[in-house]
Enzyme design. Structure first.
Site, PDB file in Angstrom:
ATOM      1  CB  THR A 198      -1.036  -0.023   1.153  1.00 42.02           C
ATOM      2  OG1 THR A 198      -1.830   1.162   1.060  1.00 42.02           O
ATOM      3  CG2 THR A 198      -0.414  -0.128   2.534  1.00 42.02           C
ATOM      4  CD  GLU A 199      -1.178   3.744  -3.161  1.00 41.18           C
ATOM      5  OE1 GLU A 199      -1.112   2.502  -3.028  1.00 41.18           O
ATOM      6  OE2 GLU A 199      -2.106   4.320  -3.773  1.00 41.18           O
ATOM      7  CG  ASN A 200      -0.724   4.179   3.267  1.00 38.24           C
ATOM      8  OD1 ASN A 200      -0.948   3.268   2.488  1.00 38.24           O
ATOM      9  ND2 ASN A 200      -1.142   4.154   4.517  1.00 38.24           N
TER      10      ASN A 200
ATOM     11  CB  SER B 247       6.082   3.934  -0.548  1.00 37.35           C
ATOM     12  OG  SER B 247       4.965   3.165  -0.912  1.00 37.35           O
TER      13      SER B 247
END
Lengths: 236, 229
Positions: free
Chosen positions: B62-64, B104
């Protein structure tokens, strides 16, 4: 002696001036330094350019700073998260400027700003409206868009642990933009849940080295944005 | 462009059973191979995780800032600092890793993530994707990580209804909405069919039960090649 501890959020943000560029950590509520933002609302600096992934939710934290008409421009990737009413209303009324940046480009622009790189080429946004007016160049047969670094006068971030040198530990996905914003600002201000003695943080586990940090305020019981929003709290 | 139009395929409409949203997610999940690093978009793509066949080990990004995203937390596990890109509370599986945003997106842009599954407003015959803005003047533009994902992830799967709620084709000759990326889509899973974007054009490889090639072609604003035979 190096001691970056400051007595209160109010003292930590006292010199943020009108027209300053301020990076604010957090992705949604995770990592949002809500007590520092509220201190900035009390302080009243105006016409700020704020860099954050979003625009806050409800009427607290970043949304409250925007609602208080202190922000002239937002630089972000996703300004309309569920629960954000303040920004859309002001944007439609033409009262706030928006620079929309793809999330990874935003992160890399901030990282570059802190790393002494003035610009870089990225494949992100090629052929889209967000690449319009930007210089592009081909490398090995692939087109890339040039993006400029971003620097800030101040960064406001949140950590779970900090020592007096400013070495930081974050909690889970609350880390997000904090380490890179800490690098990209002239003055980086941290609110930390726990202020510890030098040597208490294992050097192998430091997530943001103290060199990037200027001021630390201990906020042992930070408020939780989603809880305040649910309760209908408006700040101030 | 509606199913009542009199034409050759009307006889099929009675026996036709387009795939449900869950079946679309299930079909898409079959194509996620063992050992993949996968990023799931918000909405229908999130459903895919629950249908990955047993025995395949898949790591969700998840990009966060999390590799090894797990399911929704129990009330005891809940931590407001542990969320996904859609800002929903999640968990971290054993072996997970947290990192900052620049790392990320290095994983994304640097072509380290194997598969990304996204929704779409429009996909063109060349694999152009539009999924972030209608371009309407009163819309608040919001892009998030979509442009980075399509530019950097090795394989882009799209999962979407074949047409809009009003029956307009979403698979088109040329996107009319602002693009997210150019020539980025590899495969499209709709309620009617599975379609590959190839150098020869849009190759229809599978049909939902009872659905005919002609029926799908009529609801697609770009030529399809029949690969079901």
């Amino acid at each position: 002696m190096i001691d970056k501890k400051v007595s209160s959020p109010a003292a930590a943000v006292a010199d943020i001036f009108d027209g300053a560029t301020v990076m604010i950590g957090g992705f949604g509520e995770a990592g949002s330094p809500i007590e520092l933002i509220h201190a900035l609302i009390d302080q009243g600096a105006k016409n700020l350019t704020v860099i954050n992934n979003n625009t806050g939710s409800g009427h607290v934290g970043l949304a409250a700073l925007i609602e208080n008409k202190q922000v002239g421009k937002m630089i972000c990737s996703f300004p309309r998260t569920a629960g954000s009413m303040v920004f859309p209303e002001l944007y439609r009324a033409g009262q706030i400027e928006l620079e929309l940046v793809p999330q990874g480009t935003l992160a890399e622009r901030i990282r570059s700003g802190g790393a002494g790189i003035p610009a870089f080429y990225t494949p992100t946004s090629v052929g889209t409206p967000l690449a319009e007016g930007k210089e592009s160049r081909e490398f090995d047969g692939v087109t890339y868009v040039m993006e400029r670094a971003i620097k800030a006068d101040f960064a406001l971030i949140k950590s779970t642990k900090a020592d007096r040198y400013g070495n930081l530990i974050f909690n889970k996905t609350a880390r997000n933009f904090a380490p890179i914003m800490a690098m990209a600002a002239d003055i980086t201000i941290v609110q930390t849940k726990s202020y510890v003695e030098i040597g208490d943080i294992d050097p192998e586990t430091v997530m943001s080295p103290g060199i990037f940090i200027n001021r630390i305020v201990e906020v042992t019981n930070p408020q939780q944005e989603s809880k305040l929003v649910k309760e209908g709290v408006c700040y101030p | 462009m509606n199913s009542n139009t009199s034409n050759a395929d009307t006889s099929n409409s009675e026996t036709m059973t387009p795939w449900s949203r869950d079946q679309m997610a299930q079909r898409c999940a079959q194509d996620i191979t063992d050992g993949s690093y996968v990023n799931l978009g918000i909405g229908m793509p999130e459903k895919v995780a629950q249908y990955v066949p047993k025995g395949r080990e898949v790591i969700y990004h998840t990009e966060n800032g999390l590799l090894g995203m797990g399911p929704e937390p129990t009330p005891e596990e809940y931590d407001p600092d542990l969320i996904n890109a859609g800002k929903k509370a999640v968990t971290a599986v054993a072996g997970a890793a947290f990192f900052h945003h620049a790392d990320s997106f290095s994983m994304i842009r640097g072509k380290h993530i194997d598969v990304c599954i996204l929704g779409a407003m429009q996909v063109s015959k060349d694999g152009d994707l539009a999924n972030w803005s209608t371009g309407a003047p009163d819309a608040i533009p919001a892009v998030g990580g979509a442009m980075d994902l399509v530019a950097g992830v090795k394989i882009i799967y799209i999962i979407t209804q074949h047409t809009t709620k009003t029956g307009e084709p979403k698979i088109v000759d040329k996107c009319t909405y602002p693009l997210t990326g150019q020539a980025v889509v590899n495969r499209i899973y709709t309620d009617l069919a599975v379609i590959d974007v190839t150098n020869e054009g849009l190759a229809l490889t599978e049909l939902a039960p009872g659905v005919t090639f002609d029926y799908v072609q009529e609801r697609t604003a770009a030529p399809l090649i029949d690969y079901t035979k």
